[in-house]
Design a protein around this motif. Structure first.
Motif, short mmCIF file in Angstrom:
data_model
loop_
_atom_site.label_atom_id
_atom_site.label_comp_id
_atom_site.label_asym_id
_atom_site.label_seq_id
_atom_site.Cartn_x
_atom_site.Cartn_y
_atom_site.Cartn_z
N ARG A 48 38.29 36.50 109.60
CA ARG A 48 37.43 36.18 110.76
C ARG A 48 37.38 34.69 111.02
O ARG A 48 37.35 34.25 112.17
CB ARG A 48 36.03 36.73 110.53
N VAL A 49 37.34 33.93 109.94
CA VAL A 49 37.33 32.47 110.11
C VAL A 49 38.65 32.02 110.75
O VAL A 49 38.66 31.15 111.63
CB VAL A 49 37.11 31.76 108.76
N ALA A 50 39.75 32.63 110.32
CA ALA A 50 41.06 32.23 110.85
C ALA A 50 41.13 32.45 112.36
O ALA A 50 41.73 31.67 113.08
CB ALA A 50 42.16 33.03 110.16
N ARG A 51 40.49 33.53 112.82
CA ARG A 51 40.51 33.81 114.25
C ARG A 51 39.78 32.75 115.06
O ARG A 51 40.05 32.55 116.23
CB ARG A 51 39.87 35.17 114.52
N ARG A 52 38.80 32.14 114.42
CA ARG A 52 38.01 31.13 115.13
C ARG A 52 38.28 29.74 114.55
O ARG A 52 37.43 28.87 114.62
CB ARG A 52 36.51 31.44 114.98
N TRP A 53 39.42 29.58 113.93
CA TRP A 53 39.65 28.40 113.12
C TRP A 53 39.45 27.08 113.86
O TRP A 53 38.81 26.16 113.32
CB TRP A 53 41.02 28.46 112.45
N PRO A 54 39.95 26.92 115.07
CA PRO A 54 39.74 25.62 115.72
C PRO A 54 38.26 25.26 115.83
O PRO A 54 37.87 24.11 115.66
CB PRO A 54 40.37 25.81 117.11
N ARG A 55 37.45 26.27 116.13
CA ARG A 55 36.02 26.01 116.27
C ARG A 55 35.39 25.76 114.90
O ARG A 55 34.56 24.86 114.74
CB ARG A 55 35.36 27.22 116.95
N VAL A 56 35.79 26.57 113.92
CA VAL A 56 35.20 26.43 112.58
C VAL A 56 35.62 25.09 111.96
O VAL A 56 34.81 24.42 111.31
CB VAL A 56 35.64 27.60 111.66
N ALA A 57 36.88 24.71 112.19
CA ALA A 57 37.37 23.46 111.59
C ALA A 57 36.59 22.26 112.10
O ALA A 57 36.47 21.24 111.42
CB ALA A 57 38.85 23.29 111.91
N ALA A 58 36.06 22.38 113.31
CA ALA A 58 35.31 21.26 113.89
C ALA A 58 33.87 21.22 113.41
O ALA A 58 33.14 20.27 113.70
CB ALA A 58 35.34 21.37 115.41
N MET A 59 33.47 22.21 112.66
CA MET A 59 32.08 22.27 112.21
C MET A 59 31.84 21.28 111.06
O MET A 59 32.76 20.94 110.32
CB MET A 59 31.72 23.68 111.73
N GLU A 60 30.58 20.94 110.91
CA GLU A 60 30.23 20.02 109.82
C GLU A 60 30.33 20.73 108.47
O GLU A 60 30.75 20.15 107.48
CB GLU A 60 28.81 19.48 110.04
N ASP B 35 48.68 35.40 104.51
CA ASP B 35 48.74 34.58 105.71
C ASP B 35 47.69 35.08 106.69
O ASP B 35 47.79 36.19 107.22
CB ASP B 35 50.14 34.67 106.34
N TYR B 36 46.68 34.28 106.92
CA TYR B 36 45.58 34.71 107.79
C TYR B 36 45.82 34.35 109.26
O TYR B 36 44.97 34.60 110.09
CB TYR B 36 44.27 34.07 107.31
N HIS B 37 46.92 33.74 109.55
CA HIS B 37 47.26 33.37 110.93
C HIS B 37 46.14 32.59 111.61
O HIS B 37 45.59 33.04 112.62
CB HIS B 37 47.57 34.62 111.76
N PRO B 38 45.75 31.47 111.06
CA PRO B 38 44.68 30.72 111.74
C PRO B 38 45.11 30.30 113.13
O PRO B 38 46.24 29.88 113.34
CB PRO B 38 44.48 29.49 110.83
N ARG B 39 44.19 30.44 114.05
CA ARG B 39 44.51 30.04 115.43
C ARG B 39 44.66 28.53 115.50
O ARG B 39 44.03 27.80 114.76
CB ARG B 39 43.39 30.48 116.37
#
Lengths: 190, 246
Positions: A48-60, B35-39
């Protein structure tokens, strides 16, 4: 350029996963009391985190966000299971102890297996509140936000959960149905 | 009200319990190997960039196009392929292209409505069976590994109401009744669409499925099923509602 960006993003995710895996597994274990279930929860959280990774990566605090996902996944799973089987004990069926007695019960724990067993017998939502509030050390407001309830509900649920936990610990049962030695000790101290 | 002392005891007990249960090395390896395929970018941003690219292309091609576009309002957001089922056209989200349901990444979820491919881990029996409705199944996949499958069952005479037949979380899809399911599945990792070898590791996946009962005339109905591995329930409902109203 795009390939470089994608690779960098993937590496950041992998670093995040490596750093968060242990914490998430522990949270999953506290929520389920089962290592394989905890592993499943961590895997699903990563998906689930991977699907939202750009947003999650920007989190504090990406790990805190992931932990919130995991806790809610655990709650969802518990709800689903509860639809298929009756609760072992009806809510409110456990004796609730006053705070002083609850403290003594918790102080008397010398067997972690007993504590885990008792924790696993709490209603999932009470367990989630205790784990988030007293293990993850989140403020009441953040626990409320994570679970989608009010701060007052968090406080009352925590209080009820602690009392119920102590009540379970004070009973003459152990994880394997054996009388718990520490419970006997606790009785002696009360 | 919990006293400070009780809070302290709770913290201590939970911390000790957590500390005593470290992540086993093998489990760590399993978790991190996948591989979780991060966006890479936000979907909205991707759609915006695609739309901007289209607009920029139009500007480069001819100024007349720009004028026409301005007269007609903003260009439509980039959208994915269209899955055609009977008379209904379901527009997929941006980035989704038509693919065979038997090809990765769709092969893992395409069979789920029939539960033939997906099974509990370590269960015995063949990995693949021939599903009855496979011929009518359409699929679209995104570059990041997302997949949407759609299937229209043959008309039949319902033996019970949609509510009883579907269970799940009942939803309204335009003027139709539907039900949403969030499933956890165990799928077996495969390479190039072929079954993995004996002892393959099951990977847990999640699938959101939307069932909609459509009237088929003469008292019969037919069920539309749309399932996706990385779309929310509301997103699926939107796709279905738009397609059914088209």
């Amino acid at each position: 350029m795009q390939r470089v960006t994608g690779t960098a993003s993937r590496r950041r995710f992998e670093a995040f996963a490596a750093a968060a895996a242990d914490t998430l597994f522990r949270a999953g274990y506290l929520m389920t009391g089962d290592a394989s279930e905890a592993e499943d929860l961590v895997q699903e959280t990563f998906i689930r985190v991977a699907r939202r990774w750009p947003r999650v990566a920007a989190m504090e605090h990406p790990v805190a966000y992931a932990r919130r996902i995991l806790i809610n996944l655990a709650l969802d799973g518990a709800q689903r299971r509860s639809r298929h089987r009756a609760e072992l004990e009806a809510p409110g069926g456990q004796p609730e102890l006053a705070d002083e007695s609850a403290t003594r019960a918790l102080q008397g724990i010398d067997d972690l297996a007993e504590f885990r067993w008792a924790l696993a017998r709490l209603p999932p939502r009470e367990r989630a509140v205790l784990v988030l509030r007293y293990w993850a050390d989140l403020p009441v407001a953040e626990v409320a936000a994570a679970l989608g309830c009010s701060a007052g509900t968090v406080k009352s649920t925590a209080s009820r959960g602690a009392a119920r936990l102590a009540g379970i610990l004070a009973r003459d049962e152990g994880p394997a149905g054996q009388p718990a030695a520490s419970a006997t000790t606790k009785k002696g101290t009360s | 009200m919990i006293t400070d002392e009780l809070e302290q005891e709770l913290r201590s007990a939970l911390a000790r319990s957590a500390e005593s249960t470290p992540l086993p090395p093998q489990a760590r390896q399993r978790l991190l190997q996948r591989d979780y395929h991060p966006r890479r970018v936000h979907r909205g941003l991707a759609a915006g960039l695609a739309a901007a690219a289209v607009a920029a292309g139009a500007v480069a091609a001819t100024g007349v196009t720009v004028t026409l576009t301005a007269d007609r309002g903003a260009p439509p957001a980039a959208a994915g392929a269209v899955i055609q089922l009977a008379s209904h056209s379901f527009r997929m989200p941006a980035g989704y292209k038509l693919t065979a349901a038997t090809s990765p990444p769709c092969h893992a979820i395409a069979f789920s409505p029939l539960t033939d491919l997906v099974r509990q881990p370590h269960a015995k029996g063949p990995l693949y069976r021939t599903p009855r409705h496979m011929a009518g199944m359409k699929a679209a996949a995104s570059a990041s590994g997302g997949c949407i499958v759609a299937l229209l069952f043959r008309p039949y005479t319902p033996a019970m109401s949609a509510n009883r037949a579907f269970g799940g979380h009942l939803v309204q899809v335009g003027r139709y009744h539907g039900a949403l399911f969030h499933l956890r599945l165990y799928v077996f990792e495969t390479s190039h669409g072929h079954p993995a070898g004996h002892g393959a590791r099951p990977v847990r996946s999640t699938l959101t499925e939307l069932f909609i009962r459509l009237p088929a005339g003469h008292g019969m109905v037919r069920d539309l099923v749309i399932g996706a591995e990385d779309l929310s329930g509301p997103a699926l409902i939107k796709i279905a509602a738009n397609g059914l109203s088209s």
